[in-house]
Structures are given as structure tokens and as C-alpha cells.
Write a protein that holds these residues in place. Structure first.
Motif, mmCIF file in Angstrom:
data_model
loop_
_atom_site.group_PDB
_atom_site.id
_atom_site.type_symbol
_atom_site.label_atom_id
_atom_site.label_comp_id
_atom_site.label_asym_id
_atom_site.label_seq_id
_atom_site.Cartn_x
_atom_site.Cartn_y
_atom_site.Cartn_z
ATOM 1 N N ILE A 1 0.822 -1.129 0.015
ATOM 2 C CA ILE A 1 0.090 0.133 -0.010
ATOM 3 C C ILE A 1 0.740 1.218 -0.181
ATOM 4 O O ILE A 1 0.632 2.324 -0.598
ATOM 5 C CB ILE A 1 -0.919 -0.028 1.040
ATOM 6 N N GLU A 2 1.801 1.135 0.651
ATOM 7 C CA GLU A 2 2.832 2.314 0.774
ATOM 8 C C GLU A 2 3.560 2.586 -0.457
ATOM 9 O O GLU A 2 3.642 3.659 -1.113
ATOM 10 C CB GLU A 2 4.136 2.184 1.660
ATOM 11 N N PRO B 1 -7.738 -5.336 -2.036
ATOM 12 C CA PRO B 1 -6.511 -5.885 -2.519
ATOM 13 C C PRO B 1 -6.433 -7.468 -2.170
ATOM 14 O O PRO B 1 -7.284 -7.998 -1.476
ATOM 15 C CB PRO B 1 -5.395 -5.150 -1.457
ATOM 16 N N GLU B 2 -5.581 -7.949 -2.774
ATOM 17 C CA GLU B 2 -5.649 -9.598 -2.342
ATOM 18 C C GLU B 2 -4.772 -9.972 -1.299
ATOM 19 O O GLU B 2 -3.604 -9.260 -0.880
ATOM 20 C CB GLU B 2 -4.786 -10.278 -3.646
ATOM 21 N N ARG B 3 -5.247 -10.693 -0.430
ATOM 22 C CA ARG B 3 -4.401 -11.050 0.872
ATOM 23 C C ARG B 3 -3.659 -12.132 0.738
ATOM 24 O O ARG B 3 -4.131 -13.191 0.058
ATOM 25 C CB ARG B 3 -5.738 -11.375 1.771
ATOM 26 N N ARG B 4 -2.293 -12.020 1.114
ATOM 27 C CA ARG B 4 -1.395 -13.072 1.246
ATOM 28 C C ARG B 4 -0.698 -13.061 2.609
ATOM 29 O O ARG B 4 -0.005 -12.272 3.047
ATOM 30 C CB ARG B 4 -0.267 -12.952 0.069
ATOM 31 N N GLY B 5 -1.263 -14.089 3.436
ATOM 32 C CA GLY B 5 -0.797 -14.069 4.608
ATOM 33 C C GLY B 5 -1.174 -12.904 5.522
ATOM 34 O O GLY B 5 -2.431 -12.506 5.738
ATOM 35 N N ASN C 1 -1.255 -7.195 2.326
ATOM 36 C CA ASN C 1 -2.288 -6.889 1.144
ATOM 37 C C ASN C 1 -1.507 -6.580 0.110
ATOM 38 O O ASN C 1 -0.444 -5.677 0.029
ATOM 39 C CB ASN C 1 -3.181 -5.525 1.586
ATOM 40 N N VAL C 2 -1.777 -7.046 -1.076
ATOM 41 C CA VAL C 2 -1.083 -6.990 -2.076
ATOM 42 C C VAL C 2 -2.086 -6.201 -3.280
ATOM 43 O O VAL C 2 -3.163 -6.722 -3.705
ATOM 44 C CB VAL C 2 -0.510 -8.132 -3.034
ATOM 45 N N TYR C 3 -1.390 -5.135 -3.945
ATOM 46 C CA TYR C 3 -2.131 -4.311 -4.834
ATOM 47 C C TYR C 3 -1.480 -4.733 -6.336
ATOM 48 O O TYR C 3 -0.299 -4.807 -6.260
ATOM 49 C CB TYR C 3 -2.415 -2.880 -4.468
ATOM 50 N N THR D 1 -4.125 -2.951 -11.853
ATOM 51 C CA THR D 1 -5.417 -2.329 -11.966
ATOM 52 C C THR D 1 -5.847 -1.278 -10.676
ATOM 53 O O THR D 1 -6.719 -0.340 -10.820
ATOM 54 C CB THR D 1 -6.509 -3.372 -11.771
ATOM 55 N N HIS D 2 -5.364 -1.675 -9.589
ATOM 56 C CA HIS D 2 -5.439 -0.547 -8.621
ATOM 57 C C HIS D 2 -4.763 0.837 -8.687
ATOM 58 O O HIS D 2 -5.413 1.800 -8.580
ATOM 59 C CB HIS D 2 -5.047 -1.080 -7.055
ATOM 60 N N LEU D 3 -3.736 0.800 -9.647
ATOM 61 C CA LEU D 3 -2.967 2.135 -9.705
ATOM 62 C C LEU D 3 -3.663 2.969 -10.872
ATOM 63 O O LEU D 3 -4.014 3.867 -10.821
ATOM 64 C CB LEU D 3 -1.377 1.746 -10.382
#
Length: 323
Positions: free
Chosen positions: A21-22, A47-51, A54-56, A59-61
Motif C-alpha cells: 500500500i505504501e 487488495p489480494e490477501r497473502r498471509g 495486502n497486495v495491490y 489495476t489498483h494504480l
């Protein structure tokens, strides 16, 4: 573009781009808090949750950049949400964004220019006038250039040239700025009425869907291109007609030893102080200034008429006696 992993490092493989996210905030220009707020409002996919992370992705950008662009064009977050929902449902945004660009684009062929502080001072009396500069910036006649105190941007060189000619003819700068403020109120009223007129009779059929379909938006954009010059052409023609009419009467008035009395059924312009115009505009809005002033004047005339009738009645007459 250099691909980024979830930790913001370059990726050697051709895998999809991923951001923390940063990192997403850094690349998009939005803050972390804003990104989370957009997620909560449904403007941004989760976002997609991995452990625990959160992974973006890209498409989010892209979505964040779309939101920023629409905000710059004056859309509210509620309107943006409707547009993005239409996009997600398979309805294109190309036509809508084309319409926005057409309306938001320049409505004149005039190009902005620059003027140095020395040139500006020389044009208006040769002496620095900080009050006049502040007034011109407030009116948008001049715009400051970042990190430059000796130069200004001039959005409308024609408007500045008119002010210079009036000043050269002997009109004080305070009178010029006051006249411009009053003129803007009246011109904004004309623009508002023209927009209401064309919306009712032309654009209503294109805007019945919210948001409009791609085809309707594209047709509306083409119509804007056709109608854009009409407002200025109409105002130019009517201003020329009115100027000839009133200039001729003014000349007759000043050349004649006994000027002809004005016709009672003929409208005549009345000058109001710029401060009064601004106060009324804040009270009722620019589009209602003329109607408000007219209603106030009519009410005052009626009040004075009733007062005159009352003062001419029986000295101690009651309503029953008058009737």
C-alpha cells in the motif's frame, strides 16, 4: 515502467506488477489514508490477501489515476462511483471522458501569455501597485508562477489589453476592477441561462441515463463542439446591437441642448456598486442576481406607493372609514 514486487524492488521475471500500500501511494500520488478510504467507499477493489500482507496490482494504480483525473475535472466521489460501477458492469467510460474533456477544454482560441513585473508596472503607470496586483490575481486576470516573483501568467491577454487601454484613457484601476466584477456577474447569468436553454432543448436526451451510454456521451460531445461558438456569437451580435443603440442615444443626449425625455416603457441600465452586486450574489447566487434586484425594486415601489396613499387619506381614518 520498472516492475515492482510487493516490497517495491524490481522484478526480474515477467510476473504481474505488485505493490504494498505504501508503494501504491507513492506511485499514484494518493496517501495511504486516501487509498483505504476509497476501499471503504467501494471506489477501489479490495487488495489480494497473502498471509499478513495486502497486495495491490496495476489495476489498483490505474483506478486511482482515473479517480484523480475525474476529481480534477470537478466530479464528486458519489458521481465517480457511479461512473466506475458502469465501467465495471461493462459500459465504457471512453464516451463519458470524451464529453468531460470537450466541456472542460478551452472555450476560446486565445492562448495564455506571460508578462514580467517590469512590463506590468510600465503598462500601468510606471509605479509598483501591490493592491492592484492582488486584485488582478483575485480576479484571475493574473496568475502567479511558482518560484517566480518577477513574472506572471496572463490567462487572457485580450482582457489585460482592454484594462491597459482603459487605464491609458484615464480610468482608475479600482474602477476597472469594479466594472469587471459587475460584468462577470451579468455574463455568468447569461452563461447560466444559455446552459439551461441548451440542456432543456438539446442535451436532455443525451443525459437521461446516469451515467450516459458511450454512444450518447459521444453524440453529446459532438454537439458541444457544434454549439460551443454559438453563445459567444450571439453575445457578440447582441452586444454590438446594444452598443450602437445606447451609444447613439448617449451622443444625442450630450450634443442636444434639450435631450429627449426617455420613453416610459423602455428599459434603462442602472449601475449598482460592485459591493452590492457581490453581496446579492452571495445571498441568491449569480444566476438570480437580476431577478432579485428587480423584485426588490418593485417591492420598494409598491411600499412607497402604499405609504403615499395612506398619507393622503383621512387624518384619523381607520380602515373601515377608508373603505
Amino acid at each position: 515502467m520498472v516492475e515492482q514486487t510487493a516490497q517495491g524492488a524490481p522484478s526480474a521475471q515477467g510476473s504481474p506488477v505488485e505493490y504494498r500500500i505504501e508503494d501504491l501511494a507513492h506511485h499514484s500520488g494518493a496517501t495511504v489514508r486516501t487509498i483505504r478510504a476509497y476501499q471503504d467507499r467501494g471506489l477501489l477493489p479490495r487488495p489480494e490477501r497473502r498471509g499478513r500482507s495486502n497486495v495491490y496490482g496495476d489495476t489498483h494504480l490505474a483506478r486511482l489515476r482515473q479517480i484523480a483525473d475525474l476529481l480534477d475535472r470537478g466530479y464528486t466521489l458519489a458521481s465517480i462511483k457511479e461512473l466506475l460501477e458502469a465501467w465495471d458492469a461493462g459500459r465504457g467510460l471512453g464516451g463519458v471522458l470524451g464529453l468531460v474533456a470537450e466541456v472542460d477544454g478551452p472555450w476560446t482560441d486565445e492562448e495564455a501569455d506571460r508578462i514580467s513585473r517590469a512590463e506590468l508596472d510600465a503598462t500601468f503607470g510606471g509605479k509598483p501597485d501591490e493592491d492592484a496586483i492582488r486584485e488582478a490575481i483575485e480576479l484571475g486576470v493574473l496568475e502567479r508562477i511558482p518560484d517566480r516573483d518577477d513574472e506572471f501568467l496572463v490567462p487572457s491577454p485580450q482582457e489585460l489589453a482592454v484594462a491597459a487601454e482603459l487605464y491609458e484613457a484615464g480610468v482608475p484601476l479600482t474602477a476597472i476592477s469594479g466594472h469587471l466584477r459587475e460584468l462577470r456577474v451579468q455574463v455568468e447569468h447569461i452563461a447560466s441561462r444559455f446552459l439551461e436553454f441548451t440542456t432543456e432543448h438539446v442535451f436532455a436526451r443525451y443525459l437521461e441515463h446516469r451515467p450516459p451510454t458511450d454512444a450518447d456521451a459521444a453524440e453529446a460531445a459532438a454537439m458541444v463542439r457544434r454549439l460551443r461558438p454559438l453563445a459567444q456569437q450571439t453575445v457578440d451580435a447582441e452586444l454590438a446591437r446594444a452598443m450602437r443603440l445606447f451609444a447613439t442615444r448617449h451622443l444625442q443626449h450630450h450634443l442636444s441642448s434639450e435631450p429627449p425625455p426617455p420613453r416610459g416603457d423602455e428599459p434603462r441600465p442602472v449601475s449598482l456598486p460592485a459591493g452590492t452586486i457581490r453581496a446579492v450574489q452571495r445571498l441568491v447566487g449569480a444566476e438570480n442576481v437580476a431577478a432579485f434586484v428587480t423584485a426588490a425594486a418593485e417591492r420598494e415601489v409598491q411600499t412607497r406607493t402604499l405609504d403615499a396613499l395612506s398619507s393622503n387619506g383621512p387624518e384619523n381614518g381607520s380602515i373601515d372609514q377608508v373603505i
